[in-house]
Design a protein around this motif. Structure first.
Motif, PDB file in Angstrom:
ATOM      1  N   GLY A 122      21.692  20.938 -83.086  1.00  0.00           N
ATOM      2  CA  GLY A 122      22.119  21.339 -81.747  1.00  0.00           C
ATOM      3  C   GLY A 122      23.356  22.215 -81.662  1.00  0.00           C
ATOM      4  N   TYR A 123      23.732  22.808 -82.772  1.00  0.00           N
ATOM      5  CA  TYR A 123      24.874  23.737 -82.715  1.00  0.00           C
ATOM      6  C   TYR A 123      24.460  25.053 -82.071  1.00  0.00           C
ATOM      7  CZ  TYR A 123      27.380  20.710 -86.042  1.00  0.00           C
ATOM      8  OH  TYR A 123      27.995  19.661 -86.645  1.00  0.00           O
ATOM      9  N   ARG A 124      25.428  25.756 -81.526  1.00  0.00           N
ATOM     10  CA  ARG A 124      25.213  27.114 -81.026  1.00  0.00           C
ATOM     11  C   ARG A 124      26.061  28.067 -81.872  1.00  0.00           C
ATOM     12  NH1 ARG A 124      25.501  23.593 -76.849  1.00  0.00           N
ATOM     13  NH2 ARG A 124      27.781  23.687 -76.925  1.00  0.00           N
ATOM     14  N   ILE A 125      25.384  28.966 -82.587  1.00  0.00           N
ATOM     15  CA  ILE A 125      26.118  29.914 -83.441  1.00  0.00           C
ATOM     16  C   ILE A 125      26.555  31.107 -82.598  1.00  0.00           C
ATOM     17  CG2 ILE A 125      26.056  31.344 -85.514  1.00  0.00           C
ATOM     18  CD1 ILE A 125      23.786  29.550 -86.576  1.00  0.00           C
ATOM     19  N   HIS A 126      27.839  31.193 -82.330  1.00  0.00           N
ATOM     20  CA  HIS A 126      28.346  32.330 -81.540  1.00  0.00           C
ATOM     21  C   HIS A 126      28.637  33.524 -82.445  1.00  0.00           C
ATOM     22  CE1 HIS A 126      28.793  30.243 -77.678  1.00  0.00           C
ATOM     23  NE2 HIS A 126      29.053  29.174 -78.406  1.00  0.00           N
ATOM     24  N   ASP A 144      33.919  31.652 -73.086  1.00  0.00           N
ATOM     25  CA  ASP A 144      34.577  30.554 -72.376  1.00  0.00           C
ATOM     26  C   ASP A 144      34.114  29.228 -72.974  1.00  0.00           C
ATOM     27  OD1 ASP A 144      35.724  28.800 -70.668  1.00  0.00           O
ATOM     28  OD2 ASP A 144      34.802  29.603 -68.834  1.00  0.00           O
ATOM     29  N   LEU A 145      35.002  28.549 -73.672  1.00  0.00           N
ATOM     30  CA  LEU A 145      34.638  27.286 -74.318  1.00  0.00           C
ATOM     31  C   LEU A 145      35.183  26.069 -73.566  1.00  0.00           C
ATOM     32  CD1 LEU A 145      34.904  27.941 -78.167  1.00  0.00           C
ATOM     33  CD2 LEU A 145      32.889  27.987 -76.703  1.00  0.00           C
ATOM     34  N   ARG A 146      35.624  26.281 -72.339  1.00  0.00           N
ATOM     35  CA  ARG A 146      36.086  25.113 -71.574  1.00  0.00           C
ATOM     36  C   ARG A 146      34.922  24.151 -71.398  1.00  0.00           C
ATOM     37  NH1 ARG A 146      38.764  28.229 -66.593  1.00  0.00           N
ATOM     38  NH2 ARG A 146      36.876  29.440 -67.042  1.00  0.00           N
ATOM     39  N   GLY A 147      35.171  22.887 -71.647  1.00  0.00           N
ATOM     40  CA  GLY A 147      34.114  21.883 -71.510  1.00  0.00           C
ATOM     41  C   GLY A 147      33.122  21.901 -72.662  1.00  0.00           C
ATOM     42  N   SER A 148      33.496  22.521 -73.779  1.00  0.00           N
ATOM     43  CA  SER A 148      32.593  22.559 -74.943  1.00  0.00           C
ATOM     44  C   SER A 148      32.311  21.138 -75.439  1.00  0.00           C
ATOM     45  CB  SER A 148      33.230  23.374 -76.065  1.00  0.00           C
ATOM     46  OG  SER A 148      32.481  23.230 -77.249  1.00  0.00           O
ATOM     47  N   ASP A 149      31.071  20.917 -75.876  1.00  0.00           N
ATOM     48  CA  ASP A 149      30.682  19.609 -76.421  1.00  0.00           C
ATOM     49  C   ASP A 149      30.901  19.550 -77.933  1.00  0.00           C
ATOM     50  OD1 ASP A 149      28.813  21.409 -77.254  1.00  0.00           O
ATOM     51  OD2 ASP A 149      27.062  20.365 -76.435  1.00  0.00           O
ATOM     52  N   GLY A 150      31.627  20.526 -78.453  1.00  0.00           N
ATOM     53  CA  GLY A 150      31.914  20.515 -79.884  1.00  0.00           C
ATOM     54  C   GLY A 150      30.796  21.092 -80.731  1.00  0.00           C
ATOM     55  N   SER A 165      41.675  27.873 -82.966  1.00  0.00           N
ATOM     56  CA  SER A 165      42.592  27.707 -81.827  1.00  0.00           C
ATOM     57  C   SER A 165      41.850  27.880 -80.498  1.00  0.00           C
ATOM     58  CB  SER A 165      43.753  28.691 -81.923  1.00  0.00           C
ATOM     59  OG  SER A 165      43.330  29.991 -81.521  1.00  0.00           O
ATOM     60  N   LEU A 166      40.753  28.622 -80.527  1.00  0.00           N
ATOM     61  CA  LEU A 166      39.971  28.837 -79.292  1.00  0.00           C
ATOM     62  C   LEU A 166      38.989  27.695 -79.021  1.00  0.00           C
ATOM     63  CD1 LEU A 166      39.136  32.656 -79.704  1.00  0.00           C
ATOM     64  CD2 LEU A 166      40.612  31.672 -77.935  1.00  0.00           C
ATOM     65  N   GLY A 167      38.789  26.821 -79.999  1.00  0.00           N
ATOM     66  CA  GLY A 167      37.909  25.671 -79.775  1.00  0.00           C
ATOM     67  C   GLY A 167      36.578  25.713 -80.505  1.00  0.00           C
ATOM     68  N   PHE A 168      36.363  26.732 -81.320  1.00  0.00           N
ATOM     69  CA  PHE A 168      35.132  26.761 -82.120  1.00  0.00           C
ATOM     70  C   PHE A 168      35.248  25.773 -83.290  1.00  0.00           C
ATOM     71  CE2 PHE A 168      35.326  31.014 -80.268  1.00  0.00           C
ATOM     72  CZ  PHE A 168      34.026  31.226 -79.859  1.00  0.00           C
ATOM     73  N   LYS A 169      34.104  25.285 -83.755  1.00  0.00           N
ATOM     74  CA  LYS A 169      34.045  24.572 -85.020  1.00  0.00           C
ATOM     75  C   LYS A 169      33.628  25.590 -86.077  1.00  0.00           C
ATOM     76  CE  LYS A 169      34.604  20.524 -83.018  1.00  0.00           C
ATOM     77  NZ  LYS A 169      35.808  19.708 -83.216  1.00  0.00           N
TER      78      LYS A 169
END
Lengths: 261, 261
Positions: B227-231, B101-107, B165-169
């Motif tokens: 500060g990235y999060r590697i999913h 769930d990437l809603r509200g992701s800070d990028g 499209s899901l919002g990941f960088k």
């Protein structure tokens, strides 16, 4: 002459059938091939690719094999390829074991072996239960375990004998529970593994841990509490060889029948 | 009648050849099969088993593919199975990506992509160089890299589009050196990857690190400094997906052509 000709014709068809069509049909039944009906598509993807996905830990958390792959997995497990795939892993493991100098070892140099589908095969059990197509039934499985009838995996038995001859101590680390220690000991000895440094089974305090956490804890204790050095670690599940204290080198045997996370 | 009979006989043989022996010979040339001459034994072990051994990280530190497996690897890479094997990995990756769930992701939610044999294919190059049977030649390889002609891997391109499209960088992390940044950027864009958060190449200070150490360092910096999060993290080499800061979930694409340790 006409009769002779007909005979020759039908004989040729018959011979052709024997040596080509019929034979290849039979081989096909025994051994699925890439791109043939043996590799039945799973959601448009072949059982060959599914198996590779499982073996590389890309496909996780599955409960049963895809129903379309039951025959495929059965043929694989009973055929030559499973043995060859196992042999090459053990070939690499032996090369690695031989590269370690154990002269003057204090007896703390160990090799960790998983039990099910690593040291001992449960094929006689799984052949009766869809080769992983049926949901795992612990009661039935442990009945089989207690019968102590599992044969050794030939490749792993070869590795076991080799590492012992090189001076390693062997530790068996299994997800089987303590209630089945006796059956496991009897079976290991009967299958050709007469001796070991330790045989570690899941105790009551391990019952709620994942396989990765349980095995990591036990390996950590082996190294940090008891001073062992884990050189090699072999299993059929990724949960045998990931986590902490995994050993200097890990080896993954094939197992497309079940997943332990 | 005798002539007719002979004709019938030879026609039947001929037809048998066309539809069985000859056809299977031709298929064999295109697609090696288990247990056939296509899977040439390597020290008594088949190329099928060698490939599985490589993909599961059991066989390590190899410089070239076994000479006996050159045709086998070529057929695999050019055939359907390589694509199917890649597709199933990406299918699993997409399932995983969609579960987040990437809603509200800070990028700062990222997916790490390796470049060679992950985002872009070097098959046009390796097809001219024995599919890994020749010792790796950096000068010739980088000449190819700078031509920026590598096609995208279709499966990975699909994953790239999906995660964006899901919002990941997207972060590309490659063992290519900084000297080849321009060719890499041009090629990525030309192949269908128009945008990225970062494209990380080996700098001068990374030159002596192993691939595992170099990639671990860069991922650690991404997470701890930036500060990235590697999913997700996808690559064709085990050195892309082991070490530290590997990401919540890793994906291993097939590559039997070369080994990067």
């Amino acid at each position: 002459m006409e009769n002779q000709c007909s005979f020759l014709f039908f004989f040729t068809i018959f011979a052709s059938c024997i040596f080509n069509v019929c034979l290849s049909t039979e081989i096909h039944l025994l051994r699925p091939k890439h791109g043939t009906a043996g590799a039945v598509p799973v959601h448009g993807i072949s059982c060959d690719s599914w198996r590779l996905g499982v073996e590389t830990n890309n496909i996780r958390y599955w409960k049963t094999i895809p129903v379309e792959c039951e025959k495929y997995v059965g043929h694989y497990m009973l055929g030559h390829l499973y043995r060859k795939d196992s042999n090459i892993v053990v070939y690499e493991a032996i090369q690695y074991a031989q590269s370690i100098d154990l002269r003057g070892s204090d007896g703390k140099d160990i090799w960790v072996f998983d039990v099910d589908e690593t040291s001992m095969s449960n094929l006689p059990y799984f052949a009766k239960h869809g080769f992983g197509a049926e949901i795992f039934n612990p009661a039935l499985f442990y009945e089989w375990v207690d019968s102590a009838k599992g044969p050794a995996l030939p490749a792993t038995l070869m590795l076991y004998r080799k590492v012992i001859s090189l001076g390693f101590k062997v530790v068996f680390l299994t997800g089987r529970t303590e209630a089945h220690r006796k059956g496991t000991e009897t079976n290991l000895k009967r299958a050709g593994y007469p001796t070991w440094e330790r045989l570690i089974l899941r105790g009551a305090s391990d019952s709620k841990l994942t396989a990765i956490a349980y095995k990591s804890n036990k390996r950590k204790k082996l190294e940090e509490k008891y001073g062992y050095r884990i050189h090699g670690n072999i299993g059929d599940e990724w949960s045998d060889i990931i986590g902490t204290n995994i050993g200097n080198r890990t080896f993954k045997l094939p197992d497309p029948m079940y997943y332990v996370g």
